[in-house]
Design a protein around this motif. Structure first.
Motif, PDB file in Angstrom:
ATOM      1  N   MET A 127       0.811  -1.215   0.000  1.00 48.10           N
ATOM      2  CA  MET A 127       0.000   0.000   0.000  1.00 48.10           C
ATOM      3  C   MET A 127       0.846   1.269   0.000  1.00 48.10           C
ATOM      4  O   MET A 127       0.354   2.350  -0.276  1.00 48.10           O
ATOM      5  CB  MET A 127      -0.928   0.031   1.224  1.00 48.10           C
ATOM      6  N   SER A 128       2.126   1.131   0.370  1.00 47.60           N
ATOM      7  CA  SER A 128       2.947   2.343   0.465  1.00 47.60           C
ATOM      8  C   SER A 128       3.444   2.801  -0.907  1.00 47.60           C
ATOM      9  O   SER A 128       3.745   3.970  -1.095  1.00 47.60           O
ATOM     10  CB  SER A 128       4.137   2.096   1.395  1.00 47.60           C
ATOM     11  N   TYR A 158      -3.814   2.114  -7.866  1.00 49.47           N
ATOM     12  CA  TYR A 158      -5.021   1.765  -7.114  1.00 49.47           C
ATOM     13  C   TYR A 158      -5.998   0.970  -7.957  1.00 49.47           C
ATOM     14  O   TYR A 158      -6.609   0.020  -7.485  1.00 49.47           O
ATOM     15  CB  TYR A 158      -5.687   3.029  -6.558  1.00 49.47           C
ATOM     16  N   ARG A 212      -6.209   9.911  -1.072  1.00 51.05           N
ATOM     17  CA  ARG A 212      -4.839   9.386  -1.067  1.00 51.05           C
ATOM     18  C   ARG A 212      -3.874  10.366  -1.716  1.00 51.05           C
ATOM     19  O   ARG A 212      -2.716  10.456  -1.315  1.00 51.05           O
ATOM     20  CB  ARG A 212      -4.759   8.049  -1.793  1.00 51.05           C
ATOM     21  N   PHE A 235       2.765   5.391   6.327  1.00 50.19           N
ATOM     22  CA  PHE A 235       1.350   5.481   5.971  1.00 50.19           C
ATOM     23  C   PHE A 235       0.853   4.186   5.360  1.00 50.19           C
ATOM     24  O   PHE A 235      -0.321   3.850   5.508  1.00 50.19           O
ATOM     25  CB  PHE A 235       1.106   6.671   5.049  1.00 50.19           C
ATOM     26  N   SER A 279      -0.083   2.206   8.323  1.00 47.73           N
ATOM     27  CA  SER A 279      -1.340   2.622   8.941  1.00 47.73           C
ATOM     28  C   SER A 279      -2.534   2.176   8.097  1.00 47.73           C
ATOM     29  O   SER A 279      -3.587   1.825   8.622  1.00 47.73           O
ATOM     30  CB  SER A 279      -1.348   4.131   9.180  1.00 47.73           C
ATOM     31  N   GLU A 280      -2.358   2.178   6.772  1.00 45.78           N
ATOM     32  CA  GLU A 280      -3.469   1.710   5.933  1.00 45.78           C
ATOM     33  C   GLU A 280      -3.663   0.204   6.071  1.00 45.78           C
ATOM     34  O   GLU A 280      -4.794  -0.284   6.148  1.00 45.78           O
ATOM     35  CB  GLU A 280      -3.213   2.070   4.468  1.00 45.78           C
ATOM     36  N   SER A 307     -10.028   3.599   9.523  1.00 46.19           N
ATOM     37  CA  SER A 307     -10.004   4.230   8.207  1.00 46.19           C
ATOM     38  C   SER A 307      -9.518   5.662   8.322  1.00 46.19           C
ATOM     39  O   SER A 307      -8.858   6.186   7.438  1.00 46.19           O
ATOM     40  CB  SER A 307     -11.399   4.226   7.591  1.00 46.19           C
ATOM     41  N   PRO A 340      -4.865   7.216   8.891  1.00 46.26           N
ATOM     42  CA  PRO A 340      -3.818   7.929   8.140  1.00 46.26           C
ATOM     43  C   PRO A 340      -4.019   9.443   8.167  1.00 46.26           C
ATOM     44  O   PRO A 340      -3.048  10.193   8.277  1.00 46.26           O
ATOM     45  CB  PRO A 340      -3.970   7.398   6.713  1.00 46.26           C
TER      46      PRO A 340
END
Lengths: 306, 354
Positions: free
Chosen positions: A14-15, A210, A226, A251, A254-255, A275, A278
């Motif tokens: 995700m980063s 994404y 985002r 981040f 965190s996601e 949710s 972040p």
């Protein structure tokens, strides 16, 4: 243990787009241009990537389409803010509204109203031979997709260009003292425009990540802030590519924690709070940091004297 | 004379930008097999066809005036409150909580006044917090206000899913408000409520504060030249917090007029664009409070027009964002050319005097 490894793998996954977006932002902001269009560019990238990939059946075409469309949006933004000297934050909002309408409209033009959501296969994992067998690290770092590896390679490249080359010196000077750059015979506006274009390419690919790597489909809520997080990462990382990498990973974690908790459930803590994590993190971290190495002319329009 | 001339210029350029924006947007319609000329005729014919639809323009304008004012107010202090959307949601949540808790148990107008105060206070608290972070920690207000919107949206969703959820627990929304706390309708045959009067009054009050009080003067000076402000004894940090609190209060009020005036309940994703439209509106008006009314009118017409268009033709509802986006883009571009023409004229004038 396996849970934690999965969590970290997800975090790295995700980063990637956040790091990529933040790197583009770093390049642009070093020249004094705030890329406030970043949210719109991410969305355009997600849309163009999906459309390109779905229509051609080829991932590479999708990413290329995203790169080009991200660049085009950045050019529109750059033209209005640099050459027509319009306000950057305001222009960013205009671009965001325009691209929201544009992407939704053209999704309809291209795909009509599909009876079920259109889906594509997400980008496959590319295990690096040898390295992927190292315990823990092998799975977390070396069983990712190719965009992630490319992003890691780009970080030192951007670092080198910004700090060690003549071009990098020009880029940084445009953000610190544009008048001096102009006196040296370099066209400040052109440098800024080019930097915004490059930033747009990065943002476009990040957006496509994404739609093509994460969910394999497109909808208008796919980005949901985002782009702004990438914008925040650039701030928090002190306009430094390495900082962007580190905060990008933070981040990402965190996601991933949010996704993990939602999937597992039963923690007693409402999933909405995860949710929101972040975004809260950006607020807290910006407030805590005392010293920022802000480019002196960040956000200021450069008006050439004639 | 020069003032009137500037105003005529502004009007002409804005109209030109508006028309150009629509032309570009409508030129995409053939892609969907729609004739742009019939579409334009349908849209403008539809908007002004009956009193009800025209009334809807005022309905759409009501929250937009307020979010536009919210952005304009901080803009005068050279600050950016991008988080009007979040403050709007806080206002909605406060208004709906008060209205649900007290509606039907007290006279309606008392509850409405309480709900209004609650929404204003809620928005002001969030605004103040952002201003506080800016003043005390030198946090980037742009980033913080932007992020606060997302945090608030999630918290609102959480509340809607838990304590505020409707009695059947099926949908993520609240119960319908008691009829006694609905803002009364003021124009027969339309859905226009007292909300529009509140919004218009707010615009006048904001204008008064900004241009006729010392508070407004201090805020504007801080925005124009912070060093000059500091030297003349103004504490910029205090002005940051005040400006943000007032801005948040205005955005919170938008939540009240929307919940008690139009929706009569709160649901997730309500008016998710009202904040960013507010920014566009404030900019089109050059952040002038009275100008905000007119640019809201423009946005209202486009929104209602887009709805008419998407109902009577195949055009999707996203045409609204497309129109607003292009109109905003061309308005911003027109600012550049207007300024250029103005400068050229000034040059000519000084050359003539010599």
């Amino acid at each position: 243990m396996q849970n934690i490894i999965n969590l970290l793998t997800r975090a790295i996954f995700m980063s990637t787009p956040l790091i990529l977006g933040a790197l583009g932002e770093v390049i642009a902001e070093r020249t004094g241009m705030m890329m406030c269009a970043v949210e719109g560019i991410f969305l355009t990238g997600a849309w163009a990537g999906f459309a390109g990939c779905y229509l051609s059946g080829n991932m590479a075409v999708g990413f290329l389409a995203a790169l080009i469309c991200g660049m085009l949006v950045a050019m529109l933004y750059g033209f209005c803010t640099i050459y027509l000297t319009q306000h950057q934050i305001v222009m960013g909002t205009a671009v965001a509204i325009l691209m929201t309408g544009f992407c939704t409209f053209f999704y309809r033009v291209v795909f009509g109203i599909p009876t079920s959501p259109l889906k594509i296969e997400t980008l496959p994992v590319l295990k690096i031979p040898g390295l992927c067998r190292i315990p823990v690290i092998g799975q977390v770092l070396f069983s990712q997709n190719i965009i992630t590896y490319i992003t890691w390679l780009i970080v030192p490249v951007v670092f080198y260009v910004i700090y060690k080359t003549a071009a990098g010196l020009t880029i940084r000077s445009c953000g610190e003292n544009p008048e001096a750059v102009e006196v040296a015979g370099i066209n400040v506006r052109r440098i800024r425009f080019l930097a915004v274009m490059v930033g747009g390419c990065f943002g476009g690919v990040a957006g496509a990540y994404y739609s093509l790597c994460n969910v394999g489909m497109y909808n208008s809520e796919i980005i949901s802030g985002r782009g702004w997080i990438a914008f925040g990462i650039c701030f928090l990382g002190n306009w430094n590519p390495v900082g962007a990498l580190l905060f990008g990973i933070l981040f990402g974690i965190s996601e991933a924690v949010g996704i993990y908790i939602k999937a597992v459930g039963g923690s007693g803590i409402p999933s909405e709070l995860f949710s929101a994590l972040p975004y809260m993190l950006v607020i807290v971290l910006t407030a805590l940091r005392k010293q920022f190495n802000v480019p002196a002319k960040l956000g200021a329009t450069y008006v050439k004297e004639d | 004379m020069s003032n009137r001339r500037t105003f005529t210029d502004l009007l002409l350029w804005t109209v030109l930008a508006f028309v150009l924006g629509l032309v570009v947007c409508f030129s995409f319609l053939p892609l969907m097999g729609i004739n742009p000329f019939t579409a334009a005729a349908t849209m403008f014919g539809g908007v002004f066809a009956d009193v009800y639809t025209m009334g809807n323009i005022l309905v759409k304008m009501t929250p937009l005036i307020l979010t536009g004012l919210a952005f304009a107010f901080t803009f005068k202090a050279n600050l950016y409150n991008i988080g009007a959307q979040g403050q709007f949601y806080v206002g909605c949540t406060c208004a709906v909580s008060v209205s649900l808790a007290l509606g039907g148990r007290m006279p309606g107008w008392i509850v409405m006044i309480l709900a209004m105060l609650a929404s204003v206070a809620g928005g002001a608290v969030i605004g103040f917090l952002i201003g506080y972070l800016k003043a005390k920690f030198n946090a980037n207000e742009f980033l913080v206000s932007m992020m606060s919107t997302y945090v608030i949206t999630y918290i609102m969703q959480l509340l809607l899913r838990t304590v505020l959820q409707e009695s059947k627990h099926e949908y993520i929304k609240t119960n319908k408000l008691d009829k006694s706390v609905w803002l009364p309708k003021i124009l027969p045959g339309t859905s226009v409520t007292l909300g529009i009067v509140i919004s218009l009054a707010a615009a006048v009050i904001v204008w008064f504060i900004l241009y006729k009080t010392t508070l407004g003067f201090r805020i504007r000076v801080t925005g124009q030249n912070m060093d000059a402000a500091r030297l003349s004894g103004i504490n910029p940090k205090k002005e940051f917090m005040t400006a943000f609190a007032i801005s948040g209060a205005i955005a919170g009020l938008a939540g009240f007029v929307e919940v008690n005036g139009l929706q009569h309940m709160l649901l997730t994703g309500l008016d998710s664009d009202v904040g960013s439209y507010g920014i566009g509106i404030a900019i089109m008006a050059s952040a002038h409070p009275i100008g905000v009314i007119f640019s809201s009118l423009l946005f209202g017409i486009l929104q209602v027009g887009g709805t008419v268009l998407s109902h009577s033709t195949d055009a999707p509802a996203s045409i609204i964002d497309l129109m607003l986006g292009f109109v905003m883009l061309f308005v911003l571009i027109s600012f550049y050319f207007r300024r250029k023409v103005e400068l050229a004229r000034m040059k000519k004038k000084t050359a003539g005097e010599e």
